[in-house]
Design a protein around this motif. Sequence first.
Motif, PDB file in Angstrom:
ATOM      1  N   MET A   5       0.852  -1.191   0.000  1.00 28.82           N
ATOM      2  CA  MET A   5       0.000   0.000   0.000  1.00 28.82           C
ATOM      3  C   MET A   5       0.881   1.232   0.000  1.00 28.82           C
ATOM      4  O   MET A   5       1.663   1.462   0.923  1.00 28.82           O
ATOM      5  CB  MET A   5      -0.911   0.004   1.232  1.00 28.82           C
ATOM      6  CG  MET A   5      -1.913   1.147   1.246  1.00 28.82           C
ATOM      7  SD  MET A   5      -3.250   0.940   0.040  1.00 28.82           S
ATOM      8  CE  MET A   5      -4.218  -0.330   0.855  1.00 28.82           C
ATOM      9  N   TYR A   6       0.756   2.036  -1.070  1.00 28.74           N
ATOM     10  CA  TYR A   6       1.532   3.267  -1.178  1.00 28.74           C
ATOM     11  C   TYR A   6       0.708   4.449  -0.651  1.00 28.74           C
ATOM     12  O   TYR A   6      -0.516   4.477  -0.787  1.00 28.74           O
ATOM     13  CB  TYR A   6       1.921   3.546  -2.638  1.00 28.74           C
ATOM     14  CG  TYR A   6       2.835   2.506  -3.225  1.00 28.74           C
ATOM     15  CD1 TYR A   6       4.175   2.434  -2.847  1.00 28.74           C
ATOM     16  CD2 TYR A   6       2.375   1.593  -4.162  1.00 28.74           C
ATOM     17  CE1 TYR A   6       5.018   1.484  -3.384  1.00 28.74           C
ATOM     18  CE2 TYR A   6       3.212   0.634  -4.709  1.00 28.74           C
ATOM     19  CZ  TYR A   6       4.527   0.583  -4.309  1.00 28.74           C
ATOM     20  OH  TYR A   6       5.371  -0.369  -4.836  1.00 28.74           O
ATOM     21  N   PHE A   7       1.419   5.401  -0.068  1.00 29.47           N
ATOM     22  CA  PHE A   7       0.796   6.616   0.465  1.00 29.47           C
ATOM     23  C   PHE A   7       1.352   7.808  -0.325  1.00 29.47           C
ATOM     24  O   PHE A   7       2.308   8.458   0.111  1.00 29.47           O
ATOM     25  CB  PHE A   7       1.093   6.762   1.949  1.00 29.47           C
ATOM     26  CG  PHE A   7       0.713   5.554   2.763  1.00 29.47           C
ATOM     27  CD1 PHE A   7      -0.574   5.395   3.231  1.00 29.47           C
ATOM     28  CD2 PHE A   7       1.645   4.567   3.040  1.00 29.47           C
ATOM     29  CE1 PHE A   7      -0.938   4.280   3.975  1.00 29.47           C
ATOM     30  CE2 PHE A   7       1.304   3.454   3.780  1.00 29.47           C
ATOM     31  CZ  PHE A   7       0.010   3.304   4.246  1.00 29.47           C
ATOM     32  N   PRO A   8       0.781   8.119  -1.497  1.00 25.61           N
ATOM     33  CA  PRO A   8       1.363   9.147  -2.374  1.00 25.61           C
ATOM     34  C   PRO A   8       1.426  10.532  -1.766  1.00 25.61           C
ATOM     35  O   PRO A   8       2.302  11.323  -2.101  1.00 25.61           O
ATOM     36  CB  PRO A   8       0.430   9.121  -3.596  1.00 25.61           C
ATOM     37  CG  PRO A   8      -0.267   7.803  -3.531  1.00 25.61           C
ATOM     38  CD  PRO A   8      -0.398   7.488  -2.085  1.00 25.61           C
ATOM     39  N   THR A   9       0.494  10.868  -0.870  1.00 25.26           N
ATOM     40  CA  THR A   9       0.441  12.235  -0.345  1.00 25.26           C
ATOM     41  C   THR A   9       1.107  12.380   1.013  1.00 25.26           C
ATOM     42  O   THR A   9       1.092  13.465   1.585  1.00 25.26           O
ATOM     43  CB  THR A   9      -1.025  12.704  -0.235  1.00 25.26           C
ATOM     44  OG1 THR A   9      -1.728  11.815   0.652  1.00 25.26           O
ATOM     45  CG2 THR A   9      -1.703  12.678  -1.597  1.00 25.26           C
ATOM     46  N   LEU A  10       1.675  11.305   1.541  1.00 24.49           N
ATOM     47  CA  LEU A  10       2.283  11.388   2.866  1.00 24.49           C
ATOM     48  C   LEU A  10       3.521  12.267   2.850  1.00 24.49           C
ATOM     49  O   LEU A  10       3.758  13.053   3.757  1.00 24.49           O
ATOM     50  CB  LEU A  10       2.628   9.991   3.376  1.00 24.49           C
ATOM     51  CG  LEU A  10       3.129   9.913   4.829  1.00 24.49           C
ATOM     52  CD1 LEU A  10       2.077  10.480   5.776  1.00 24.49           C
ATOM     53  CD2 LEU A  10       3.446   8.483   5.213  1.00 24.49           C
ATOM     54  N   LEU A  11       4.331  12.155   1.804  1.00 26.93           N
ATOM     55  CA  LEU A  11       5.511  12.997   1.627  1.00 26.93           C
ATOM     56  C   LEU A  11       5.243  13.962   0.490  1.00 26.93           C
ATOM     57  O   LEU A  11       4.804  13.551  -0.590  1.00 26.93           O
ATOM     58  CB  LEU A  11       6.752  12.152   1.319  1.00 26.93           C
ATOM     59  CG  LEU A  11       7.179  11.165   2.419  1.00 26.93           C
ATOM     60  CD1 LEU A  11       8.372  10.367   1.936  1.00 26.93           C
ATOM     61  CD2 LEU A  11       7.504  11.893   3.706  1.00 26.93           C
ATOM     62  N   ASP A  12       5.498  15.226   0.734  1.00 26.28           N
ATOM     63  CA  ASP A  12       5.219  16.260  -0.268  1.00 26.28           C
ATOM     64  C   ASP A  12       6.379  16.328  -1.262  1.00 26.28           C
ATOM     65  O   ASP A  12       7.062  17.334  -1.379  1.00 26.28           O
ATOM     66  CB  ASP A  12       5.009  17.612   0.413  1.00 26.28           C
ATOM     67  CG  ASP A  12       4.481  18.661  -0.558  1.00 26.28           C
ATOM     68  OD1 ASP A  12       3.991  18.273  -1.628  1.00 26.28           O
ATOM     69  OD2 ASP A  12       4.582  19.868  -0.239  1.00 26.28           O
ATOM     70  N   SER A  13       6.606  15.221  -1.966  1.00 20.73           N
ATOM     71  CA  SER A  13       7.694  15.167  -2.937  1.00 20.73           C
ATOM     72  C   SER A  13       7.371  14.113  -3.986  1.00 20.73           C
ATOM     73  O   SER A  13       7.076  12.967  -3.632  1.00 20.73           O
ATOM     74  CB  SER A  13       9.021  14.834  -2.249  1.00 20.73           C
ATOM     75  OG  SER A  13      10.034  14.571  -3.210  1.00 20.73           O
ATOM     76  N   PRO A  14       7.420  14.469  -5.273  1.00 17.38           N
ATOM     77  CA  PRO A  14       7.162  13.464  -6.312  1.00 17.38           C
ATOM     78  C   PRO A  14       8.277  12.443  -6.438  1.00 17.38           C
ATOM     79  O   PRO A  14       8.116  11.428  -7.105  1.00 17.38           O
ATOM     80  CB  PRO A  14       7.039  14.315  -7.584  1.00 17.38           C
ATOM     81  CG  PRO A  14       7.849  15.535  -7.306  1.00 17.38           C
ATOM     82  CD  PRO A  14       7.690  15.799  -5.836  1.00 17.38           C
ATOM     83  N   ALA A  15       9.421  12.708  -5.796  1.00 17.01           N
ATOM     84  CA  ALA A  15      10.562  11.799  -5.901  1.00 17.01           C
ATOM     85  C   ALA A  15      10.609  10.777  -4.779  1.00 17.01           C
ATOM     86  O   ALA A  15      11.492   9.923  -4.761  1.00 17.01           O
ATOM     87  CB  ALA A  15      11.869  12.596  -5.918  1.00 17.01           C
ATOM     88  N   ALA A  16       9.687  10.839  -3.828  1.00 17.55           N
ATOM     89  CA  ALA A  16       9.725   9.933  -2.679  1.00 17.55           C
ATOM     90  C   ALA A  16       8.339   9.331  -2.445  1.00 17.55           C
ATOM     91  O   ALA A  16       7.321   9.928  -2.786  1.00 17.55           O
ATOM     92  CB  ALA A  16      10.190  10.665  -1.428  1.00 17.55           C
ATOM     93  N   ARG A  17       8.339   8.142  -1.877  1.00 15.03           N
ATOM     94  CA  ARG A  17       7.079   7.494  -1.542  1.00 15.03           C
ATOM     95  C   ARG A  17       7.280   6.567  -0.349  1.00 15.03           C
ATOM     96  O   ARG A  17       8.348   5.998  -0.158  1.00 15.03           O
ATOM     97  CB  ARG A  17       6.515   6.718  -2.729  1.00 15.03           C
ATOM     98  CG  ARG A  17       7.396   5.588  -3.217  1.00 15.03           C
ATOM     99  CD  ARG A  17       6.809   4.900  -4.438  1.00 15.03           C
ATOM    100  NE  ARG A  17       7.645   3.799  -4.892  1.00 15.03           N
ATOM    101  CZ  ARG A  17       7.390   3.061  -5.967  1.00 15.03           C
ATOM    102  NH1 ARG A  17       6.339   3.330  -6.700  1.00 15.03           N
ATOM    103  NH2 ARG A  17       8.188   2.072  -6.301  1.00 15.03           N
TER     104      ARG A  17
END
Length: 844
Positions: free
Chosen positions: A754-766
């Motif tokens: 399960m990925y949390f795309p909005t947890l980190l405010d960076s398109p380069a990290a997940r």
Amino acid sequence: MTRTPSRRLLALALTVAIAAPAWAQTDVAPPPPSGPSTASSFVVGDIRVDGLQRIGAGTVFTYLPIERGDRIDQSRVGEAIRELYRTGFFEDVQIGRQGDILVVTVTERPAINKLTLTGNKDIQTEDLMKGLSEIGLSEGDTFDRLALDRVTQELTRQYNNRGKYNVEITPTVSRLDRNRVDVTIAVDEGKAAKIRHINIVGNELYEEEDVRAGWESAESNWLSWYRRDDQYSREKLDGDREKLQNFYLDRGHLDFSEDGIQVAISPDKRDMYITAGISEGEIYQVSGVEVSGDTILPKEQIEQRVFLREGQTFSRALLELSSDAIIATLSNIGYAFAQVNPIPEVDRENRTVAIDMQVVPGPRVNVRRVVFKGNTRTSDEVLRREMRQFEGSWYSQAAVDRSKVRLQRLGYFESGSVNVETEPVPGSNDEVDVVFNVTETTSGSFVFGLGYSQLSGITTSVQLSQNNFLGSGNRVSVEASRNSYLQRYAFSYLNPYFTDDGLSLGYNLWWREFDNSDFNTAQYSSTNAASQAVLGIPITEHDSFSLLFGIDRNEIFTFRGSTPDSIVNYIDAFNQRTFHAWRTEVGYARDTRNDFLQPTRGTYQRVSAEITLPGSTAEYYKLNYEFSKYWPITRALVLNTRAEIGYGDSYGSDVTRNICFNNPVQEDHDNDPETPPVWVPGADPSDPCDPSSPDFVDTVTASGLPFYENFYAGGTRSVRGFRDNTLGPREAAGNSTFLQPLGGSLKTVGSLEMYFPTLLDSPAARVSAFVDFGNVYSDLDAFEAKELRISAGVALMWRAPVGPISISYAYPLRKQDTVRGGSGDLIREGDEVERLQFTFGGAF
């Protein structure tokens, strides 16, 4: 008569007293009272400007509505002062007279030397700077105290809208030389007010929990630290009010109304209480749905796009879905501006509603040009060949959407940065330009430095890798790397568009020296070299076929007493250490993922069959199947289900050889002085050896998948939480009790992540949470589901500027423990657990 002169003198004195302030001068007295004309007006012989520092006199003359030779009076002077003030350049303006010279004295407003924002976290500095510039507060501009006050008020309002009522905005102005200032705006955001209670009054048919499902605002709960749904925001509340209305309209409540919403805040501005009053109204049924207007296509075909049927409960969601489906159908044949206007006819007495869906197709639109913006490195040709919407053809929304997905999957652009705009052509109502706006990301790298992983230790490497070589879309990689177990030199090239039809052609060349003793696998060494050609053939928009043909050479070194006997016997059965192979691989792949770097929806499947052709030293085949599907659960949650199955075996007859001690030789382990020399079979010119010979030792057989082609599992790329390559069959060497991983011919691994795309405010990290499972088996007959290993944990993956970083922490849920007898003898060795695993400088 005697009183007349005194009245005249009094009037003259009042005139002088009134005129004096308007004609302020420092060294010249007001004009003499020689008559009304000289006291209130004069002809300007010249103009002088005093007090200028940065602004040129020409700028003042441009805005000053007075020129030499003009006759001016008090009204003209007042107008001139107002015009100069209106420029915004001056804090003070005075106009005086020195003889026939008009003297303009100004005090300039200072210029902003530096503008600094501190303490802002909730609102990005770039966004704030842009807003300040629009208000008139930016570096290089003239400083205006009123603009600074407006900024303070606007920032306070924005933070209040985000629920932060304790915010403090403190502007500081520091005077500098040359009439400059530094402006610092310190923001103390404080903490957002938390929603302590939400109450809906008037809901009789539905539970409040159901009504509020999907709201962004929620009472404080155990997940609020992540969701932040308990932080009050006016924007979020407005969106929730719309969801409240949609909830009832989707269930037929046409008369639903919101009677009012009250928001109360505690005295300390920390807690919020929300109360919404509603009137549900009656439920309406659909009495009929009719499609009217110019449908372009046959009416029956358009009616098939209507999902709202007679007798159903009215649903605005289905009505909008029907409208969108009709618009999409028409937009795919060129009607880019088609509209559908649903007109309801409400019968409140019978609680029914009839819908007339009027279709307004508008003009059929042709695409004049397809334009790309933002591709500073990538040539237009590379992007244009991904287009499914062509210039000079009818506009198609489906083709535009597919073109966007294909651009996103190239991997040349930041995730989610491909945006499409449809711009009407001026002067034409039937032509548009389709504009693709992209933001390029790093598509290659030149690395000279260090990497580290727990498996390979420190890796020194020089690598030039470019997925978009010189903006051509070709992929080129040159590599030289070295670590504790591997030396590798490689070159690869791929042209994804060798032909205009999308046929790809690539080449791979590599040489490596491999020491498995440091690789968590059986201890042997090998030297490999290979040359390969790869051909890719697109079949459909999502499907492709691949063909690989190559020649490779593999020289293997084993050591009796250190290498497991099964591997040594395999080598002895062939009576040679060098294996040559003519290798071919056929593959089929289907890829519907929406993004190359971080997909959020779509499926990837690939099945491949690899075989060494007859005439190769060892004849075998390998089958592999990969599956990955991304399920968008919500905006903040994406589930990835992943599985991989691999199997290999030999074909043809097994290779068998009798071993005899004919002229045995002594093999000395120079690299390990603690290992005594051993006797190994020497060359046997009478091969095959006669089993009845007194020198006969054993009969060895090579069968199944070669050990150097075995599958492995465990580690960061398969089952996290277990040491790399350590799952599956093991075997000791000689008299040693240490079991070495052998790998196996059957591999089964999978994952739920399960990925949390909005947890980190960076398109380069997940960030993700996962459950991994899998194992490796010696063959098909050895497969047992209960032997699958399972682990669960969390992971962080970051495409850092210095290289990719992957960190995971996993806890084994099912593993094999070490078992010892009563005397302490080892009965069964357990799995090698490694909970914290990371790589730096390796691919994700």
